[in-house]
Write a protein that holds these residues in place. Structure first.
Motif, PDB file in Angstrom:
ATOM      1  N   ALA A 207      11.037  10.540   5.847  1.00 29.84           N
ATOM      2  CA  ALA A 207      10.536   9.162   5.823  1.00 29.84           C
ATOM      3  C   ALA A 207       9.448   9.036   4.761  1.00 29.84           C
ATOM      4  O   ALA A 207       9.430   8.070   3.985  1.00 29.84           O
ATOM      5  N   GLY A 208       8.556  10.010   4.734  1.00 32.31           N
ATOM      6  CA  GLY A 208       7.495   9.980   3.728  1.00 32.31           C
ATOM      7  C   GLY A 208       8.069   9.993   2.322  1.00 32.31           C
ATOM      8  O   GLY A 208       7.638   9.230   1.455  1.00 32.31           O
TER       9      GLY A 208
ATOM     10  N   CYS B  23       5.707   8.690  -0.484  1.00 34.31           N
ATOM     11  CA  CYS B  23       4.388   9.203  -0.077  1.00 34.31           C
ATOM     12  C   CYS B  23       4.121  10.570  -0.687  1.00 34.31           C
ATOM     13  O   CYS B  23       5.029  11.289  -1.088  1.00 34.31           O
ATOM     14  N   ASP B  24       2.831  10.947  -0.682  1.00 36.03           N
ATOM     15  CA  ASP B  24       2.445  12.334  -0.954  1.00 36.03           C
ATOM     16  C   ASP B  24       2.593  13.106   0.345  1.00 36.03           C
ATOM     17  O   ASP B  24       2.193  12.628   1.405  1.00 36.03           O
TER      18      ASP B  24
ATOM     19  N   GLY C  98       2.242   5.799   0.158  1.00 33.16           N
ATOM     20  CA  GLY C  98       3.511   5.410  -0.452  1.00 33.16           C
ATOM     21  C   GLY C  98       3.611   3.902  -0.607  1.00 33.16           C
ATOM     22  O   GLY C  98       2.598   3.191  -0.592  1.00 33.16           O
ATOM     23  N   TYR C  99       4.814   3.428  -0.767  1.00 33.19           N
ATOM     24  CA  TYR C  99       5.026   1.984  -0.892  1.00 33.19           C
ATOM     25  C   TYR C  99       6.485   1.667  -0.578  1.00 33.19           C
ATOM     26  O   TYR C  99       7.339   2.556  -0.572  1.00 33.19           O
ATOM     27  N   LEU C 100       6.727   0.378  -0.289  1.00 31.45           N
ATOM     28  CA  LEU C 100       8.103  -0.085  -0.085  1.00 31.45           C
ATOM     29  C   LEU C 100       8.254  -1.394  -0.840  1.00 31.45           C
ATOM     30  O   LEU C 100       7.404  -2.282  -0.716  1.00 31.45           O
TER      31      LEU C 100
ATOM     32  N   ARG D  19       2.088  -1.479   0.211  1.00 30.12           N
ATOM     33  CA  ARG D  19       1.655  -0.075   0.176  1.00 30.12           C
ATOM     34  C   ARG D  19       1.714   0.529   1.575  1.00 30.12           C
ATOM     35  O   ARG D  19       1.411  -0.127   2.565  1.00 30.12           O
ATOM     36  N   ILE D  20       2.119   1.775   1.651  1.00 29.59           N
ATOM     37  CA  ILE D  20       2.151   2.515   2.913  1.00 29.59           C
ATOM     38  C   ILE D  20       0.916   3.406   2.941  1.00 29.59           C
ATOM     39  O   ILE D  20       0.732   4.233   2.040  1.00 29.59           O
TER      40      ILE D  20
END
Lengths: 482, 491
Positions: B73-74, B79-80, B114-116, B128-129
């Motif tokens: 998911a990350g 995501c890092d 992260g981002y979507l 942004r996540i």
């Protein structure tokens, strides 16, 4: 010596008698139950006795022996466990009103291991409520007295286990040790107590006090007996942790034993200082090279760290007792119980004190000011032991700063905590540690010496323990198959 | 309340962040081997560990697949990945939480930052996540005539919590984000996202502020909404309510709310004057999680084509509308099925049409499992495309092919459903239709061209629905116009 007391049987003698048919498990179990009947009104080691279960297990063991198929050399040997180890179908209370009627649906791994070897479970042993104490006097469900002097406490928290072994009610018992709860009562009652290295005996089914410190431990008459039970509980066991079947005569030639320097901890009492000197001398005569343990942080600092870490974890572990599943019948079945009300009713004062302290330690600014520094101290203690065990194979310290105190003089939490002073460092570092009875205090009560080893040197630990025991004046008299 | 419009007219905007809980698609729980299957009788899928019995330690067991799915998911969200993280106890008393704490991640989540990207009402949007972390589900309280009962089957089921930055500005935007997030989680096999079973749930953090202002207002939290439509409505309602409270009292009270779908409004669960102190404690019985670079790379290779890339590819390759590409991407398995059928057919647009308007109607389940093979659908599209059957016959044939291996062409021929294009037979039916319906024929001749429909309907009926409709119309027109010329010449 008058300290040798009858009725206590060591495991080699029992195993021999069972193996050759001189003694049946049923006879042995009946003898334990008979002794229990005589002594329990004074000692009060047991919270729950399961005589029918024990007799049935003993009969089953005898049938296996007769068929020539014992499960293990200890098949048929009676024992009991501290009441914080879950036993399937047998009440497990942690000496608390909260669990007074709790019957677990499963066995702790340690109990399952002993059952699987055919050992005969006699019942459940008294303790400080949820292990919070050093005297067994915080038990909400019973009073245990020191069998050597009923006016004195047996120590704690595994006080019932130490008292039962010391009274000769059973040959060994299984307890738990978080900061000294096996070693300290063993010292107060004149028996041997072993705390394994962290992770060596499964804690599954041990009701948690502080998981980062908790260990399942063994109380027995001798270091060799403790080693045998440890070998059964801690599987798989590497060879270097096993004590050879016949280890007598093996000395400590060239083994470096560190002793704390003057000023490590508060000044020792005369009796304790004398015991430590005599113990060190005894090891030296067995071939050990003595050195000074210079790199250990002060035990007072370790104790503060231990108090912070253990109470913080304890408050967390006890959160599950919210009144919904435990704590007696619901007052109003149509409504959800109020956790504060049930906890107020069912927890004793020491439990409440630790929950409050532990909750505070994880809250707001206390977290940064107290809990986090305590974690750093634990690291410093670990580092200190790592350096120490670069220079020595064993550490020798007192187990306790004095003999068992009187039951009628209440201890402040600080005084009670002082009893953990010498046992806590090995707990913080997760190291195997053994207490053997050695010497006596001004009231002729037993004292204990503690040996600490790096993980993997358990066999050496047991050997050095046996050498100290032989000189310590508290070995049981072998009565064999009387 | 109109979403955003009323707010903006008064110079305000809503600022929204989401916390999404998705149940991970594992067979067993996070710290024990109990099943995660939904719908079992109460307390049949629990053990001393997940039910929090005294002595039931979580020691030594952590569901590897759950960690991998959280990492996937990350990665899908850009995501890092933390090389090092651990589990923490999050303490609060609630009857459905048997240990008195939830195992979650506080300071060291598995994934951060992260981002979507997605389209909200056609506008490209990036949210942004903040983080993705691993945690366990709680139990379920059942209210029965005998009193409140606790079902521990769900205790310890692995979840991820996905926390966004406060980048959303409307309920519609939040719903669009959630739809996209769901498509990503489904495509990667991370979660089944069955909202009716509670396997995807959402908390909304919302505040309002003057447009142009940088600082955030006091927020309220709306807990546990389990439908995208309700998220949208709850945000619209709550933004309006906050603005009303702000205008009336000069401030917004920090509170935890729930959304009542029947009443269409938010209700107070508890006042939250200061932030809750969960007294996080690192779980001593779960070792630290160390994720190697090699593991991250292996999982990165496991990532399938993500929905956004897939939509772009479908639009470019097949020239389909954005909505159709979105529909194909929203349901796991659907785009793959389309790809296979379209590749086997000379008429991909007909494949798309039959798939979206007919096949989906007869198999609406999730994930998409087709009762016909991609080859059958392709052949059916070819029959319609080349004119061997007409469109409506093709649609009628589809359910009859379901669950069979039969060739659509063979079925159409055996059932005599292929289109008839013999000019002689069509001319004969045309003549018969005109003879039987003299009035529409006369109407057509007098200039009312839509009278042809009735005649064509009759012609088709006479042909058993098999006449080529284009030829049928031509034949009728030819016949009626010839007659008119003849009549005119008689005058």
């Amino acid at each position: 010596m008058s300290a040798r007391r009858e009725g206590r049987l060591t495991l080699p003698a029992l195993c021999r008698a069972l193996a050759c048919g001189a003694l049946s498990s049923l006879e042995l179990t009946r003898r334990c139950l008979g002794r229990l009947e005589r002594l329990e009104p004074t000692v009060g080691a047991f919270l729950t006795l399961d005589a029918p279960g024990a007799l049935a297990a003993a009969a089953a063991s005898d049938r296996r022996r007769q068929a020539g198929a014992p499960l293990h050399p200890l098949d048929g040997v009676p024992y009991a466990v501290k009441d914080n180890l879950c036993t399937r179908g047998l009440r497990t209370t942690c000496a608390s009103r909260m669990l007074e009627n709790y019957i677990p649906p499963y066995d702790a791994d340690a109990v399952a291991r002993l059952r699987g070897a055919g050992c005969v479970l006699l019942g459940k042993l008294n303790m400080d409520e949820f292990s919070f104490g050093s005297t067994t006097m915080t038990s909400a469900l019973g009073v245990t007295r020191n069998p050597l002097d009923p006016a004195r406490v047996p120590g704690g928290s595994s006080g019932g286990a130490a008292a039962a072994v010391a009274a000769g009610e059973l040959p060994f018992a299984v307890g738990s040790d978080t900061g000294g709860s096996v070693r300290q009562p063993a010292a107060f009652c004149g028996v041997t107590g072993f705390k394994p290295a962290a992770g060596r005996i499964s804690r599954y089914g041990l009701v948690a006090f502080a998981p980062s410190l908790d260990c399942v431990g063994v109380l027995a008459n001798t270091a060799a007996d403790a080693a045998r039970v440890y070998a059964l509980l801690a599987q798989p066991l590497p060879a270097q942790e096993l004590l050879p079947a016949d280890d007598s005569g093996a000395g400590l030639s060239g083994v470096r034993v560190a002793v704390p320097p003057q000023g490590w901890g508060p000044p020792l009492s005369d009796a304790v200082g004398r015991a430590l000197d005599r113990g060190a001398d005894c090891l030296r005569r067995a071939g050990a090279l003595l050195c000074t343990a210079d790199c250990l942080p002060p035990p007072e600092t370790a104790l503060l760290s231990y108090v912070a870490l253990s109470t913080a974890e304890a408050a967390s572990d006890l959160a599950r007792f919210d009144g919904i599943r435990f704590g007696g019948p619901a007052r109003d079945p149509s409504a959800l119980p109020d956790p504060a009300e049930v906890r107020g009713d069912c927890f004793g004062p020491e439990v409440k004190r630790r929950i409050l302290l532990g909750t505070a330690l994880l809250s707001g600014e206390f977290r940064a000011r107290c809990y986090q520094p305590a974690c750093l101290v634990r690291e410093a203690v670990r580092d200190g032991f790592a350096r120490l065990f670069g220079e020595a194979e064993l550490l020798l310290t007192p187990t306790v700063p004095g003999g068992a105190p009187r039951a009628d003089v209440p201890l402040s939490p600080r005084e009670a905590g002082q009893m953990d002073l010498y046992t806590v460092p090995a707990s913080l570092a997760g190291l195997p540690a053994l207490s053997v009875p050695f010497g006596r205090d001004e009231n002729a009560m037993p004292l204990g010496l503690q040996l600490v080893a790096p993980p993997g040197r358990e066999a050496l630990l047991f050997r050095a323990g046996a050498i100290l025991e032989a000189a310590g004046g508290w070995l049981p008299e072998e009565v064999g198959n009387e | 309340m109109n979403d955003g419009g009323a707010l903006r007219r008064q110079g305000y905007e809503a600022v929204v962040g989401l916390e999404v809980h998705a149940e991970l698609k594992t067979r067993t729980k996070l710290f024990c081997g109990c099943s995660t299957a939904f719908g079992a009788p109460p307390n049949t899928q629990c053990c001393p560990v997940c039910a929090g019995l005294p002595g039931g330690l979580v020691a030594g067991r952590l569901n590897r697949r759950a960690v991998e799915l959280a990492l996937l998911a990350g990665l899908a969200l850009g995501c890092d990945i933390a090389g090092y993280s651990h589990m923490d106890r999050k303490h609060y008393f609630y009857p459905d939480l048997p240990r008195g704490y939830q195992l979650s991640q506080d300071g060291e989540p598995l994934c951060r930052g992260g981002y979507l990207e997605f389209a909200a009402a056609g506008v490209p949007t990036r949210v942004r996540i903040a983080r993705v972390h691993l945690e366990e589900d709680a139990g379920k309280l059942l209210h029965t005539p005998q009193g409140a009962m606790l079902d521990c089957n769900r205790c310890g089921v692995p979840l991820i919590e996905i926390v966004t930055e406060p980048d959303l500005r409307s309920g519609a935007g939040a719903a669009a984000f959630l739809r996209e997030l769901r498509a990503v989680l489904l495509a990667c096999g991370i979660s089944d996202c069955r909202m009716q079973e509670g396997s995807l749930r959402c908390d909304v953090n919302l505040s309002v502020r003057r447009i142009g202002e940088e600082t955030l207002g006091t927020r309220t939290e709306i807990k546990n909404i389990n439908s995208f439509a309700f998220v949208e409505k709850a945000i619209a309602y709550e933004a309006g309510r906050q603005l009303e409270e702000l205008v009336r009292t000069g401030q917004v009270r920090q509170r935890t709310l729930r959304y009542n779908p029947a009443a269409g409004r938010t209700e107070v669960m508890r006042d939250k004057e200061r932030a809750a102190d969960y007294r996080f404690l690192r779980e001593p019985d779960v070792p630290e999680l160390c994720v190697s670079r090699a593991t991250v790379e292996r999982l990165r290779r496991e990532l399938p084509e993500l929905p956004a890339a897939r939509r772009a590819r479908l639009q470019t390759a097949y020239g389909m509308r954005a909505e159709d590409a979105a529909t194909l991407t929203a349901l796991p398995g659907l785009a793959e099925f389309f790809g296979q059928a379209a590749a086997a057919s000379a008429y991909p647009d007909l494949v798309l049409n039959l798939l979206l308007s007919d096949l989906l109607r007869i198999c609406p389940g999730e994930p998409f499992v087709s009762p016909v093979s991609p080859g059958q659908l392709a052949e059916l599209a070819d029959l319609a495309g080349e004119g061997s059957v007409n469109r409506s016959t093709a649609k009628r044939l589809l359910p009859r092919l379901a669950g069979t291996q039969e060739s659509p062409r063979a079925l159409a021929e055996r059932e005599q459903l292929t289109q008839i294009r013999d000019p002689g037979r069509i001319a004969a039916w045309a003549a018969q239709a005109v003879a039987e319906l003299p009035r529409p024929a006369a109407d057509y001749r007098s200039g009312r061209s839509n009278a042809l429909q009735a005649l064509q309907g009759r012609l088709m009926a006479l042909s058993g629905g098999r006449a080529d409709p284009v030829q049928a119309a031509q034949a009728l027109r030819a016949l009626l116009e010839t007659n008119r010329e003849e009549e005119e010449s008689h005058v």
